[in-house]
Design a protein around this motif. Structure first.
Motif, PDB file in Angstrom:
ATOM      1  N   TYR A 114     -70.491 -14.236 -26.477  1.00 55.54           N
ATOM      2  CA  TYR A 114     -71.118 -13.508 -25.375  1.00 55.54           C
ATOM      3  C   TYR A 114     -71.102 -11.994 -25.618  1.00 55.54           C
ATOM      4  CZ  TYR A 114     -71.288 -17.775 -22.593  1.00 55.54           C
ATOM      5  OH  TYR A 114     -71.570 -19.043 -22.119  1.00 55.54           O
ATOM      6  N   GLN A 115     -71.236 -11.602 -26.860  1.00 59.10           N
ATOM      7  CA  GLN A 115     -71.348 -10.206 -27.257  1.00 59.10           C
ATOM      8  C   GLN A 115     -70.003  -9.479 -27.244  1.00 59.10           C
ATOM      9  OE1 GLN A 115     -74.236  -8.999 -28.565  1.00 59.10           O
ATOM     10  NE2 GLN A 115     -75.009 -11.076 -28.308  1.00 59.10           N
ATOM     11  N   SER A 116     -70.045  -8.212 -27.640  1.00 54.63           N
ATOM     12  CA  SER A 116     -68.816  -7.449 -27.829  1.00 54.63           C
ATOM     13  C   SER A 116     -69.114  -5.962 -27.671  1.00 54.63           C
ATOM     14  CB  SER A 116     -68.240  -7.728 -29.216  1.00 54.63           C
ATOM     15  OG  SER A 116     -69.214  -7.447 -30.222  1.00 54.63           O
ATOM     16  N   ARG A 117     -68.052  -5.178 -27.614  1.00 54.35           N
ATOM     17  CA  ARG A 117     -68.176  -3.719 -27.627  1.00 54.35           C
ATOM     18  C   ARG A 117     -66.886  -3.147 -28.210  1.00 54.35           C
ATOM     19  NH1 ARG A 117     -67.438  -3.728 -21.298  1.00 54.35           N
ATOM     20  NH2 ARG A 117     -65.174  -3.510 -21.194  1.00 54.35           N
ATOM     21  N   LEU A 118     -66.961  -1.929 -28.693  1.00 52.14           N
ATOM     22  CA  LEU A 118     -65.790  -1.255 -29.244  1.00 52.14           C
ATOM     23  C   LEU A 118     -65.263  -0.161 -28.330  1.00 52.14           C
ATOM     24  CD1 LEU A 118     -66.910  -1.004 -32.975  1.00 52.14           C
ATOM     25  CD2 LEU A 118     -65.306  -2.636 -31.958  1.00 52.14           C
ATOM     26  N   SER A 119     -66.064   0.247 -27.345  1.00 55.23           N
ATOM     27  CA  SER A 119     -65.662   1.285 -26.401  1.00 55.23           C
ATOM     28  C   SER A 119     -66.639   1.282 -25.231  1.00 55.23           C
ATOM     29  CB  SER A 119     -65.651   2.656 -27.081  1.00 55.23           C
ATOM     30  OG  SER A 119     -65.441   3.691 -26.148  1.00 55.23           O
ATOM     31  N   LEU A 120     -66.244   1.914 -24.121  1.00 51.39           N
ATOM     32  CA  LEU A 120     -67.172   2.148 -23.014  1.00 51.39           C
ATOM     33  C   LEU A 120     -67.837   3.517 -23.126  1.00 51.39           C
ATOM     34  CD1 LEU A 120     -65.270   0.694 -19.924  1.00 51.39           C
ATOM     35  CD2 LEU A 120     -67.428  -0.106 -20.880  1.00 51.39           C
ATOM     36  N   THR A 121     -67.395   4.307 -24.086  1.00 55.86           N
ATOM     37  CA  THR A 121     -67.902   5.663 -24.251  1.00 55.86           C
ATOM     38  C   THR A 121     -68.691   5.752 -25.555  1.00 55.86           C
ATOM     39  OG1 THR A 121     -65.909   6.473 -23.131  1.00 55.86           O
ATOM     40  CG2 THR A 121     -67.262   8.102 -24.278  1.00 55.86           C
ATOM     41  N   SER A 122     -69.902   6.253 -25.483  1.00 59.41           N
ATOM     42  CA  SER A 122     -70.812   6.202 -26.629  1.00 59.41           C
ATOM     43  C   SER A 122     -70.307   6.980 -27.837  1.00 59.41           C
ATOM     44  CB  SER A 122     -72.194   6.718 -26.221  1.00 59.41           C
ATOM     45  OG  SER A 122     -72.105   8.056 -25.754  1.00 59.41           O
ATOM     46  N   ASN A 123     -69.584   8.048 -27.611  1.00 53.94           N
ATOM     47  CA  ASN A 123     -69.134   8.862 -28.745  1.00 53.94           C
ATOM     48  C   ASN A 123     -67.706   8.540 -29.187  1.00 53.94           C
ATOM     49  OD1 ASN A 123     -67.855   9.882 -26.515  1.00 53.94           O
ATOM     50  ND2 ASN A 123     -68.175  12.044 -27.031  1.00 53.94           N
ATOM     51  N   VAL A 124     -67.155   7.430 -28.682  1.00 50.38           N
ATOM     52  CA  VAL A 124     -65.810   6.985 -29.070  1.00 50.38           C
ATOM     53  C   VAL A 124     -65.953   5.737 -29.930  1.00 50.38           C
ATOM     54  CG1 VAL A 124     -63.596   6.092 -28.253  1.00 50.38           C
ATOM     55  CG2 VAL A 124     -64.714   7.968 -27.032  1.00 50.38           C
ATOM     56  N   ASP A 125     -65.308   5.734 -31.094  1.00 53.10           N
ATOM     57  CA  ASP A 125     -65.464   4.639 -32.051  1.00 53.10           C
ATOM     58  C   ASP A 125     -64.724   3.369 -31.619  1.00 53.10           C
ATOM     59  OD1 ASP A 125     -66.403   3.671 -34.673  1.00 53.10           O
ATOM     60  OD2 ASP A 125     -64.254   3.634 -35.153  1.00 53.10           O
ATOM     61  N   PHE A 126     -63.561   3.536 -30.984  1.00 49.47           N
ATOM     62  CA  PHE A 126     -62.743   2.375 -30.599  1.00 49.47           C
ATOM     63  C   PHE A 126     -61.721   2.828 -29.573  1.00 49.47           C
ATOM     64  CE2 PHE A 126     -59.216  -0.606 -30.936  1.00 49.47           C
ATOM     65  CZ  PHE A 126     -59.850  -1.837 -31.060  1.00 49.47           C
ATOM     66  N   ASP A 127     -61.539   2.030 -28.503  1.00 49.19           N
ATOM     67  CA  ASP A 127     -60.509   2.363 -27.522  1.00 49.19           C
ATOM     68  C   ASP A 127     -60.020   1.091 -26.823  1.00 49.19           C
ATOM     69  OD1 ASP A 127     -62.422   1.709 -25.565  1.00 49.19           O
ATOM     70  OD2 ASP A 127     -62.921   3.810 -25.149  1.00 49.19           O
ATOM     71  N   ASP A 128     -59.260   1.275 -25.749  1.00 50.69           N
ATOM     72  CA  ASP A 128     -58.653   0.141 -25.051  1.00 50.69           C
ATOM     73  C   ASP A 128     -59.678  -0.791 -24.422  1.00 50.69           C
ATOM     74  OD1 ASP A 128     -56.279   1.286 -25.726  1.00 50.69           O
ATOM     75  OD2 ASP A 128     -55.691   1.863 -23.693  1.00 50.69           O
ATOM     76  N   ASN A 129     -60.922  -0.360 -24.300  1.00 44.06           N
ATOM     77  CA  ASN A 129     -61.962  -1.180 -23.684  1.00 44.06           C
ATOM     78  C   ASN A 129     -62.740  -2.017 -24.695  1.00 44.06           C
ATOM     79  OD1 ASN A 129     -61.762  -0.319 -20.816  1.00 44.06           O
ATOM     80  ND2 ASN A 129     -62.184   1.701 -21.723  1.00 44.06           N
ATOM     81  N   ALA A 130     -62.328  -1.973 -25.949  1.00 44.25           N
ATOM     82  CA  ALA A 130     -62.945  -2.857 -26.940  1.00 44.25           C
ATOM     83  C   ALA A 130     -62.722  -4.314 -26.530  1.00 44.25           C
ATOM     84  CB  ALA A 130     -62.345  -2.608 -28.318  1.00 44.25           C
ATOM     85  N   VAL A 131     -63.745  -5.141 -26.687  1.00 45.12           N
ATOM     86  CA  VAL A 131     -63.613  -6.546 -26.288  1.00 45.12           C
ATOM     87  C   VAL A 131     -64.614  -7.401 -27.045  1.00 45.12           C
ATOM     88  CG1 VAL A 131     -65.209  -6.283 -24.314  1.00 45.12           C
ATOM     89  CG2 VAL A 131     -63.535  -8.157 -24.329  1.00 45.12           C
ATOM     90  N   ILE A 132     -64.177  -8.586 -27.403  1.00 50.33           N
ATOM     91  CA  ILE A 132     -65.055  -9.636 -27.919  1.00 50.33           C
ATOM     92  C   ILE A 132     -65.031 -10.753 -26.879  1.00 50.33           C
ATOM     93  CG2 ILE A 132     -65.473 -11.301 -29.768  1.00 50.33           C
ATOM     94  CD1 ILE A 132     -63.885  -9.420 -31.631  1.00 50.33           C
ATOM     95  N   LEU A 133     -66.184 -11.088 -26.343  1.00 50.12           N
ATOM     96  CA  LEU A 133     -66.290 -12.125 -25.311  1.00 50.12           C
ATOM     97  C   LEU A 133     -66.798 -13.418 -25.916  1.00 50.12           C
ATOM     98  CD1 LEU A 133     -67.935 -10.395 -22.197  1.00 50.12           C
ATOM     99  CD2 LEU A 133     -65.564 -11.183 -22.410  1.00 50.12           C
ATOM    100  N   MET A 134     -66.130 -14.498 -25.592  1.00 49.14           N
ATOM    101  CA  MET A 134     -66.561 -15.812 -26.076  1.00 49.14           C
ATOM    102  C   MET A 134     -66.250 -16.869 -25.018  1.00 49.14           C
ATOM    103  SD  MET A 134     -63.536 -16.112 -28.917  1.00 49.14           S
ATOM    104  CE  MET A 134     -63.343 -14.336 -29.001  1.00 49.14           C
ATOM    105  N   GLU A 135     -66.835 -18.014 -25.221  1.00 47.38           N
ATOM    106  CA  GLU A 135     -66.624 -19.143 -24.319  1.00 47.38           C
ATOM    107  C   GLU A 135     -65.157 -19.550 -24.291  1.00 47.38           C
ATOM    108  OE1 GLU A 135     -67.994 -23.873 -24.271  1.00 47.38           O
ATOM    109  OE2 GLU A 135     -68.411 -22.592 -26.003  1.00 47.38           O
TER     110      GLU A 135
END
Length: 411
Positions: A126-147
């Motif tokens: 179900y997609q993923s992200r590395l941050s909630l902030t566009s200019n941040v490469d990786f932070d605590d909000n990184a997540v991989i979503l799956m079933e």
């Protein structure tokens, strides 16, 4: 307060709707969602695993739906993040979901497999992200979503015991197919495989800490009444494993492919049909996959994650099954199987089993760890893992493995 306690972070899943909209579309409405920690310390080391129950609507006029997910997020301590290099390993895992397995499936379709026959080894992504902030490469909000596979009846084996013969057969077939599809990509799409090699590099780690584990392991072997007579042979194998067997080494050809590299009980899930037969298997936790020898992974699984290591017949059966499946998949994919004859396979196994020994011995100690007995928590994980010597179950499993290796002259 210890350094570990100071490092402990609270990991929370925030802003679920934007990431789910990439799967369901912009009209998606996330009405409400709750999360809870799925695994306790000792069951997973490289990340925070949350179970997610979301109530969604596909659009304003749709009915409400329950959506059950797994959110894989950064681990809560700096110690874990440094060991697993979380930014690096999260990007690796995302590449597996978005690129590698889908490519294998397309390659199978090109060779004539139907949609329902391709290698469907991952939970729904179900997609993923590395941050909630566009200019941040990786932070605590990184997540991989799956079933959340558990809500559909999938289950793991018991890590302290390992898989029985029925489950081991299913796992070995799936592992061999995974390895063979990487091999087929290497031969049929060499340009793309070079990209896979680049994305399958081993994370960097401190070898000095492994020297500490090495010395501790040899002391346990020397102090055991059944194993002490073999301590010289074990020491030579462990030294070779430490010197020549690290995951940064380039594998010998033709025995190279993409391996899971963390193929143990907790990372394999099974499903039974209404008649009680195993009808599916999924792999999870792809943060460590490598360009490496497939036989190293086969040895690791057989002797870390099966409960049948005391039976030579069963081990031989599973090794035969791996080789047969591996050749069958390569043949179906139109690859030359002559370089992988049984004689050449056995010669490579003889070498790889020895090189896998240190990794295997160390992981047996972790797999048999009783998290209640030693009160393992995120706050004390570093000190526990650095000092833990193993329990009685660890020594029982270690004896079986070493005696098998000795009997077959692998060490």
């Amino acid at each position: 307060m210890s350094n570990d306690q100071q490092e402990l972070k609270t990991i929370e899943l925030r802003e679920l709707q934007p990431i789910l909209s990439r799967t369901f579309g912009d009209q998606l409405i996330v009405i409400h969602y709750t999360t809870k920690n799925l695994l306790q310390p000792g069951e997973n080391y490289g990340s925070t695993i949350l179970s997610v129950h979301a109530i969604i609507k596909r659009n304003d006029e749709s009915e409400k739906e329950d959506l059950y997910l797994i959110a894989k997020m950064p681990p809560p301590t700096e110690f874990q993040r440094q060991i697993f290099d979380s930014p690096f390993t999260f990007k690796k895992e995302i590449f597996m979901y978005e690129n590698i397995v889908p490519y294998y499936q397309e390659l199978e379709k090109e060779m004539g497999l139907k949609e329902n026959e391709v290698f469907d080894i991952l939970p729904k992504y179900y997609q993923s992200r590395l941050s909630l902030t566009s200019n941040v490469d990786f932070d605590d909000n990184a997540v991989i979503l799956m079933e959340n596979l558990r809500t559909r009846g999938y289950y793991n084996g018991e890590r302290t015991k390992g898989c029985d013969l029925e489950h081991s057969r299913v796992a070995i077939r799936a592992m061999a197919r995974f390895h063979a599809l990487g091999m087929a990509t290497k031969y049929k799409r060499p340009e793309y495989f070079e990209i896979l090699k680049g994305r399958s590099k081993c994370l960097e780690f401190n070898t000095e800490e492994f020297e500490h584990f090495q010395e501790d392991m040899l002391k346990r072997i020397a102090g055991d009444s059944e194993l002490s007579v073999y301590v010289d042979r074990c020491e030579a194998a462990v030294r070779d494993s430490f010197t020549h067997g690290f995951w940064t080494k380039t594998p010998d050809e033709p025995w190279s492919t993409i391996i899971h590299a963390d193929f143990w009980v907790n990372n394999i899930m099974f499903h039974r049909n209404e008649n009680g037969h195993i009808d599916d298997i999924k792999f999870v936790d792809f943060q460590n996959y490598l360009f490496f020898s497939p036989l190293r992974e086969m040895v690791f699984f057989l002797f870390s994650s099966t409960e049948i290591i005391s039976s030579d017949d069963h081990i031989e059966e599973l090794i035969d099954l791996y080789h047969e499946t591996f050749l069958a998949v390569l043949n179906r994919m139109g690859c030359d199987i002559e370089p992988f004859s049984r004689e050449k396979f056995d010669a490579k196994l003889f070498t790889d089993a020895r090189l896998e020994s240190m990794h295997l011995f160390f992981m047996l100690k972790i797999l048999t760890l009783d998290v209640q007995e030693i009160e393992l928590k995120h706050e004390n994980m570093k000190s526990v893992l650095m000092t833990y010597q193993g329990n009685q179950l660890f020594m029982q499993r270690l004896r079986k493995v070493i005696l098998y290796f000795i009997k077959h002259d692998w060490i």
